[in-house]
Design an enzyme around this catalytic site. Structure first.
Site, PDB file in Angstrom:
ATOM      1  N   SER A  28      63.514 -29.076  79.981  1.00 15.51           N
ATOM      2  CA  SER A  28      64.563 -28.292  79.298  1.00 15.51           C
ATOM      3  C   SER A  28      64.515 -28.475  77.780  1.00 15.51           C
ATOM      4  CB  SER A  28      65.944 -28.709  79.812  1.00 15.51           C
ATOM      5  OG  SER A  28      66.932 -28.025  79.060  1.00 15.51           O
ATOM      6  N   THR A  75      71.484 -25.091  85.097  1.00 15.50           N
ATOM      7  CA  THR A  75      70.229 -24.346  85.187  1.00 15.50           C
ATOM      8  C   THR A  75      69.689 -24.386  86.611  1.00 15.50           C
ATOM      9  OG1 THR A  75      68.107 -23.931  84.112  1.00 15.50           O
ATOM     10  CG2 THR A  75      68.744 -26.253  84.349  1.00 15.50           C
ATOM     11  N   LYS A  79      72.635 -22.157  89.403  1.00 15.18           N
ATOM     12  CA  LYS A  79      73.434 -21.152  88.670  1.00 15.18           C
ATOM     13  C   LYS A  79      74.397 -20.366  89.566  1.00 15.18           C
ATOM     14  CE  LYS A  79      70.502 -20.469  84.653  1.00 15.18           C
ATOM     15  NZ  LYS A  79      69.819 -19.523  83.773  1.00 15.18           N
ATOM     16  N   ASN A 100      75.936 -20.243  83.691  1.00 19.48           N
ATOM     17  CA  ASN A 100      75.014 -21.155  82.998  1.00 19.48           C
ATOM     18  C   ASN A 100      75.747 -22.077  82.032  1.00 19.48           C
ATOM     19  OD1 ASN A 100      75.554 -19.357  80.851  1.00 19.48           O
ATOM     20  ND2 ASN A 100      73.581 -19.827  79.937  1.00 19.48           N
ATOM     21  N   MET A 235      61.189 -12.320  79.520  1.00 21.41           N
ATOM     22  CA  MET A 235      62.135 -13.443  79.537  1.00 21.41           C
ATOM     23  C   MET A 235      61.429 -14.785  79.736  1.00 21.41           C
ATOM     24  SD  MET A 235      65.531 -11.621  81.202  1.00 21.41           S
ATOM     25  CE  MET A 235      66.116 -13.054  82.031  1.00 21.41           C
TER      26      MET A 235
END
Ligand code: ATR
Length: 290
Positions: A28, A75, A79, A100, A235
């Site tokens: 992350s 995450t 979610k 989120n 994305m």
């Protein structure tokens, strides 16, 4: 969190704690962007990552509530599954069907979704694209697509085509959005039905699938059939030039990966927790230093 002369964080008794829960979590980038912004804005906050497996989700959420954290990010893979453990959903999360960002308000956990609006922010900032009458092709119909489509509808997109390997999932999103956003016309097809005729009408192609994260191409989409003015948003952000970004550049289409969305969703989450916007550009610059 205060920072000493030697740039070591000084966590104090009154420091506000924010965290992220997910599994896996080591990759992350959120701790980097959030801590950079807290530091730049001299806010007494610290952001830490926690690996939480699905079996431990309920306990982790009630633990965070008991500990009185200021809030947290959620995450993959939590979610959607976190929703029953929250006390209230903001409209952004309700319509996306996913959360989120969570803020602890008194004794209440309130769920938000900043992913979708973060995408819309990034489309504007990074591609100069504002949702409106120009047709958008959304590839994928998972949780990420649902959040993105809800935000596009809210932002004024009037013409969306969803294309997914599994048609049932695309149809399910179409049905839900038709009820919530009657002003948006939505079509749904399988990926192998994306032909030249459809592509030639599209102004924005949005990849919401994980295809590209490990170098995979998206089958059936021939970018050369899109109009010259069309833009491509991937994305995926595992590398600067994802396969889709590379292919778009090769045929002369403007394209970006999802790093801008990561930053924009983080900026919105920061504002939910702290009540103020982070200094402009600080999160993006933190990523540039990696
Ligand atoms: P997320 O919450 O990240 O969106 P998800 O809900 O599992 O994750 O959705 C993943 C999306 O990527 C789906 O649209 C999935 O297509 P299916 O609905 O047909 O499963 C899409 N996807 C994943 N791998 C794919 C592949 N190899 N080819 C085509 N689509 C793929």
């Amino acid at each position: 969190m205060l920072w000493g002369d030697d740039y070591m964080p000084c966590v104090q008794g009154k420091t506000n704690v924010v965290c992220i829960i997910g599994d896996p979590i080591r990759h992350s980038l959120s701790p980097i962007i959030q801590n950079a912004a807290f530091t730049a804005d001299h806010l007494d906050y610290i952001y830490v990552p926690f690996a939480v497996t699905p079996e431990n989700l309920a306990q982790a959420v009630s633990g965070l509530k008991a500990l009185g954290v200021c809030g947290f990010n959620v995450t993959i893979p939590h979610k959607t599954t976190i929703i029953p453990f929250l006390d209230r959903l903001d409209e952004s999360a309700e319509y996306a069907g996913a959360v989120n960002t969570v803020k602890l308000c008194g004794n209440l956990l309130i769920g938000y979704n900043t992913d979708g609006d973060g995408l819309v922010d990034s489309l504007q900032t990074d591609l100069n694209f504002s949702p409106g009458t120009e047709p958008v092709l959304v590839v994928g119909a998972g949780g990420a697509a649902r959040g993105a489509i809800a935000a596009l509808c809210r932002a004024g997109a009037t013409n969306i085509h969803i294309s997914n390997r599994t048609i049932e999932k695309a149809n399910a999103i179409k049905q839900d959005m038709n009820i919530r956003y009657p002003g948006t016309h939505i079509d749904a097809t399988t990926l192998n039905q994306v032909n030249k005729e459809l592509l030639s009408t599209i102004s924005l192609l949005l990849n919401t699938t994980s295809l590209g994260m490990h170098g995979e191409r998206i089958d059936y989409i021939n970018l050369a059939h899109m109009p010259e003015h069309a833009k491509v948003y991937d994305m995926v952000y595992s590398c600067a030039a994802t396969p889709l970004v590379k292919e778009s550049s090769a045929v002369g289409l403007q394209s970006v990966n999802g790093l801008g969305m990561l930053v924009a969703q983080g900026e919105r989450a920061f504002e939910i927790w702290t009540g103020q916007k982070p200094s402009e550009g600080v999160m993006r610059r933190a990523l540039n230093h990696l």
